[in-house]
Design an enzyme around this catalytic site. Structure first.
Site, PDB file in Angstrom:
ATOM      1  N   GLU A  28       3.633   6.086   3.226  1.00 35.65           N
ATOM      2  CA  GLU A  28       4.781   5.742   2.393  1.00 35.65           C
ATOM      3  C   GLU A  28       5.131   6.953   1.503  1.00 35.65           C
ATOM      4  OE1 GLU A  28       4.306   2.536  -0.454  1.00 35.65           O
ATOM      5  OE2 GLU A  28       6.427   2.031  -0.298  1.00 35.65           O
ATOM      6  N   ALA A  62      -3.604   2.705  -4.482  1.00 32.08           N
ATOM      7  CA  ALA A  62      -3.959   2.152  -3.182  1.00 32.08           C
ATOM      8  C   ALA A  62      -2.698   2.031  -2.347  1.00 32.08           C
ATOM      9  CB  ALA A  62      -4.612   0.779  -3.338  1.00 32.08           C
ATOM     10  N   GLU A  93      -0.840  -0.397   0.894  1.00 34.99           N
ATOM     11  CA  GLU A  93      -0.927  -1.679   1.594  1.00 34.99           C
ATOM     12  C   GLU A  93      -0.766  -1.586   3.100  1.00 34.99           C
ATOM     13  OE1 GLU A  93       1.545  -0.685  -0.514  1.00 34.99           O
ATOM     14  OE2 GLU A  93       3.509  -1.418   0.114  1.00 34.99           O
ATOM     15  N   GLU A 152      -2.605  -5.223  -3.408  1.00 34.50           N
ATOM     16  CA  GLU A 152      -2.452  -4.819  -1.996  1.00 34.50           C
ATOM     17  C   GLU A 152      -2.523  -6.029  -1.082  1.00 34.50           C
ATOM     18  OE1 GLU A 152      -1.363  -1.923  -1.859  1.00 34.50           O
ATOM     19  OE2 GLU A 152      -2.016  -1.345  -3.869  1.00 34.50           O
TER      20      GLU A 152
HETATM   21 ZN   LIG Z   1       2.378  -1.962  -4.301  1.00 37.90          ZN
END
Ligand SMILES: [Zn+2]
Length: 854
Positions: free
Chosen positions: A128, A267, A269, A301
């Site tokens: 991402e 983090a 996902e 997440e």
């Molecule tokens: Zn998020």
């Protein structure tokens, strides 16, 4: 020249033309230990609505050796400018591309890391916003979902994890081949691959007939610190809570959580293969606030598996909804899940998320929650406090507005209706309208399409004998900073008003009134005729998103008794209000310091304590009158020293005060104490001077000239790990010499070899508020270099530099002038301009606050 950009218009056109069926991606990572590039072979099958039309597929790679579309070889020149041109499409297409892709050290694409503890190589992907194209060619936009089949060749003995369950590898010799089953249809940005000699711990989530394999992974050098049981416990609570609230079974085949090195975000996902920064595997004692934050991240997440992965935004303009929902979900789950260790999560939310949102929403770059995202560059700088924190705050307000039952009822309908598809905001609002019967168009316009924070103030009249004669809530439109987008509006607020009395030294809530506030003045007849309580707290329970002020009598009580609220949430709200007033120059820094020192004596919430520590330090460095600053810093360091020696042995508070002292020690006595703790000649009962604390102590001793390069080397010899190397880099950059500053500067600005984490560590050491004179020459160097940095470095790396090396401690009109001159002359791209303008706003605010403190 699009470079690596992609516009929304291009994405729309491509989505209308294509339907992508499947990707077969073969990655040869057998030479990962050597670095450089890896072979990536991809076959994509897709249909086109207009045969004969042309399109392009995204790829960021050093070289392409084969492009075959529908059996016909295309010229390699079709690969240019991070795209492969695909002319003359058929109705059904098969594209084969062979490319040499590059390992990265920036945390984007396929990150490669060598652990100094064992010399082994560890890989993971981070895709991402749009970095899957650094590993395989793809149509990089969230609404072109497809099934992905990964085949990975990697050294024998490695662990390879992806979205689908890990198969038994085949082959012999030095390498093995892992052939993963196809994934369900998903967006490119949540595909993932993690490979290396990681170690895993396994469990199962069992719920009736449902059985989901769970895994937790980290590097072997961290295995002794991995508390997998605690991680599984939170994960299972999340599975129970979300499956029940969403009425939708976990949608993927398994759930792995991988703690990976040098991870840029908290983090990510990835479907069924969540990656987390491995500082969450705690090597040293941390306070409960760190465990709470980790649990929040785990739940965040997990919530994305439904909201984001199963149902995905069509385009990045709805990123806010994705992140707000997950952020809201993490807090509500912690507040309500049976057996939760952090039922006070709304206190943490008020303390962390709200203050982040309020700060961001007062920057010149503030924008409506529904941001205009015209291209990828827009979204890359939009992972901000509006997108995450204000969005989540407003979602909390929406839940209060429609009621939580109706909210989850709407969410359930939304998941069922849009599973495996893409949506826009209106799809969710429509489902919520159906469930609640409320018209959300007005609400949405007021809250999502406008920027800024309303101020709520009480207007109270009390008779001579203490009876309330009138009470109203006054609402002010946001004071939008110059240049901010959006109009200033009044909004509908669902709020509570808390009534507090002093009972045996405690501030206890005796009543609570909930009401809708709208317009400039809302009368509260329920309070008329009652005795005035000690404190009247607007927005109690933190339902709405607003700056709140206290009436004069309440403020006087709170100033003296902030620590005496028995509940943590009103304390957090009052802390936030005091901090906000300090930032706004309504409360002098020296008065904020006094309030903090008094309130902290009874503050039990460790997360709040640590926030206040940071805020006090920031206020003293930035907002204090420079003529008084040293006095304030000395007072603070002395208080930290006393509190450290006074705190219960082994407590979180003791550790927090030790860190506060390590961040502020200035007298010889205080520095002697730090040095004594480090060499063992001094002890504080119950205080474990462990690996991380040792580096914190050493950092201060180095920055004040009390420890030298030899001490850094010695410490690194004790802790020759990647974290140790980062701490050593911070310490070296913190040395109080012109040579050390020049060396640090050159390593970041004039070279691009540092990894994302080492660079961040160097910047942290370079910027020392006590070294203003040494830093002074770098303001000019910053403006000379910043544009080239932005143009030549990756997004993550340049963002660290632009925000991190700005002359933030040079609080002066001269810095403002230099910034303005650069803005006028450099004509920076919007994303770069935004970052510099945000940094400038910190100076402007500090100048005003300093004047207020004078
Ligand atoms: Zn998020």
């Amino acid at each position: 020249m699009p470079g690596t950009n992609l516009t929304r218009e291009e994405a729309r056109t491509r989505a209308a033309l294509l339907h992508v069926e499947a990707y077969d991606v073969e990655l040869d990572l057998s030479s990962a230990r050597d670095g450089g590039t890896f072979r990536s072979t991809t076959v994509v099958r897709f249909t086109a609505t207009e045969p004969g039309a042309s399109t392009f597929i995204d790829l960021v790679a050093p070289a392409v050796s084969e492009i075959v579309l529908n059996g016909r070889a295309l010229p390699l020149e079709n690969f240019a400018d991070s795209r492969i041109a695909l002319p003359d499409l058929a109705a059904e297409n098969e594209l084969r591309v062979v490319a040499d892709c590059a390992y990265t050290n920036t945390g984007e694409g396929l990150h490669r890391f060598v652990d100094p503890a064992d010399g082994e190589t560890y890989l993971y992907t981070q895709f991402e916003v749009a970095d899957a194209r650094r590993v395989f060619p793809n149509f990089e936009q969230p609404d072109l979902k497809a099934a992905f089949s990964f085949t990975v060749t990697a050294p024998a003995g490695w662990v390879v994890v992806s979205n689908s369950p890990t198969p038994e590898p085949t082959g012999d010799g030095d390498t093995r081949v892992w052939k993963f089953e196809p994934t369900p249809r998903m967006s490119t940005y949540i595909t993932a691959l993690v490979a290396g000699p990681y170690v895993g711990v396994f469990d199962t989530y069992q719920n009736g007939a449902q059985s989901v394999p769970l895994g937790v992974y980290c590097r072997p050098s961290l295995r002794e610190f991995l508390d997998a049981d605690a991680i599984f416990a939170v994960t299972k609570q999340g599975f129970d809570y979300f499956q029940d609230k969403f009425d939708f079974a976990y949608p993927f085949a398994k759930y792995d959580q991988l703690f990976v090195p040098e991870f840029n975000a908290g983090a990510m996902e990835n479907a069924g293969a969540v990656t987390l920064r491995d500082q969450y595997v705690f090597r040293s004692k941390v306070t409960d606030a760190s465990y709470e934050l980790r649990a929040a991240t785990i739940l965040h997440e997990l919530a994305h598996m439904w909201f984001g992965d199963l149902v995905t935004m069509e385009w990045w303009n709805d990123l806010w909804l994705n992140e707000s929902f997950a952020t809201f979900a993490e807090a509500v789950c912690q507040a309500e899940a049976p057996g939760s260790r952090w039922p006070h999560s709304w206190t943490t939310f008020a303390n962390q998320m709200k203050t982040w949102a309020y700060r961001q929403d007062q920057l010149p770059s503030t924008h409506p929650i529904m941001a205009e995202i015209n291209d990828l560059e827009d979204v890359q700088v939009n992972f901000d406090g509006i997108t995450y924190a204000k969005g989540a705050s407003v979602l909390k307000q929406l839940v209060a507005y429609v009621g939580q039952d109706a909210f989850f009822q709407g969410v359930r309908a939304y998941f069922k209706r849009h599973a495996w598809g893409n949506t826009r905001l209106t799809d969710l609002l429509g489902a919520l309208e159906e469930a609640s019967g409320r018209d959300l168009r007005t609400w949405s316009k007021a809250w999502l399409e406008t920027a800024g924070i309303n101020v709520l103030r009480p207007a109270i009249e009390v008779s001579a004998d203490g009876v309330i004669e009138s009470f109203a809530v006054l609402q002010e439109a946001p004071a939008l900073p110059a240049g901010a987008r959006g109009e200033a509006v009044l909004r509908p607020h669902r709020i509570a008003i808390g009534l507090y009395e002093l009972v045996d030294g405690d501030l206890v809530r005796t009543d609570r009134i909930e009401l809708d506030v709208d317009g400039e003045r809302t009368e509260v007849p329920q309070l008329v005729g009652r005795r005035r309580p000690a404190v009247l707290l607007l927005n109690d329970d933190d339902l709405s998103y607003a700056k709140v002020r206290l009436d004069a009598d309440s403020l006087a009580v709170v100033t003296e008794h902030l620590g005496d609220f028995t509940d943590s949430l009103p304390r957090a709200l009052c802390w936030a209000s005091a901090w906000d007033m300090t930032r706004d120059g309504e409360l002098a820094t020296r008065d904020y310091l006094s309030l903090a020192l008094s309130g902290l004596r009874r503050e039990s919430d460790i997360g709040v304590v640590q926030s206040v520590h940071r805020q006090v330090k920031l206020a003293l460095e930035m907002y204090a009158d420079p003529a008084w600053r040293e006095t304030g810093l000395q007072r603070w360091a002395a208080a930290a020293e006393a509190a450290l020696l006074d705190a219960p042995a082994g407590s979180d508070h003791q550790l927090a005060w030790a860190r506060a002292l390590a961040g502020s020690a200035r007298t010889d006595g205080q520095l002697d104490l730090l040095a004594g703790l480090l060499d063992g000649s001094r002890t504080v009962e119950g205080l474990a001077v462990d690996t991380e604390l040792r580096w914190t102590l050493l950092g201060r001793l180095v920055a004040t000239g009390r420890a030298d390069e030899a001490a850094i080397e010695a410490e690194l010899a004790r802790d020759n790990t990647s974290s140790g190397q980062e701490h050593a880099a911070t310490c070296r950059a913190a040395r109080p010499t012109a040579e050390a500053k020049a060396e640090a500067w050159a390593s970041v600005v004039e070279s691009d070899t540092l990894t994302n984490y080492v660079q961040e560590a160097v910047i942290a050491g370079f910027q020392q508020p006590d070294q203003r004179d040494l830093l002074a020459p770098y303001a000019e160097k910053y403006f000379a270099a910043v544009k080239q940095v932005w143009e030549t470095r990756s997004h993550e790396i340049s963002q660290q530099i632009i925000g991190g090396l700005y002359p933030a401690y040079a609080v002066s009109q001269a810095t403002l002038d230099a910034t303005d001159a650069w803005l006028a002359q450099a004509d920076p791209a919007p994303a770069l301009r935004r970052q510099v303008v945000e940094a400038r706003a910190g100076i402007e605010r500090a100048l005003k606050a300093q004047a207020a403190d004078r």
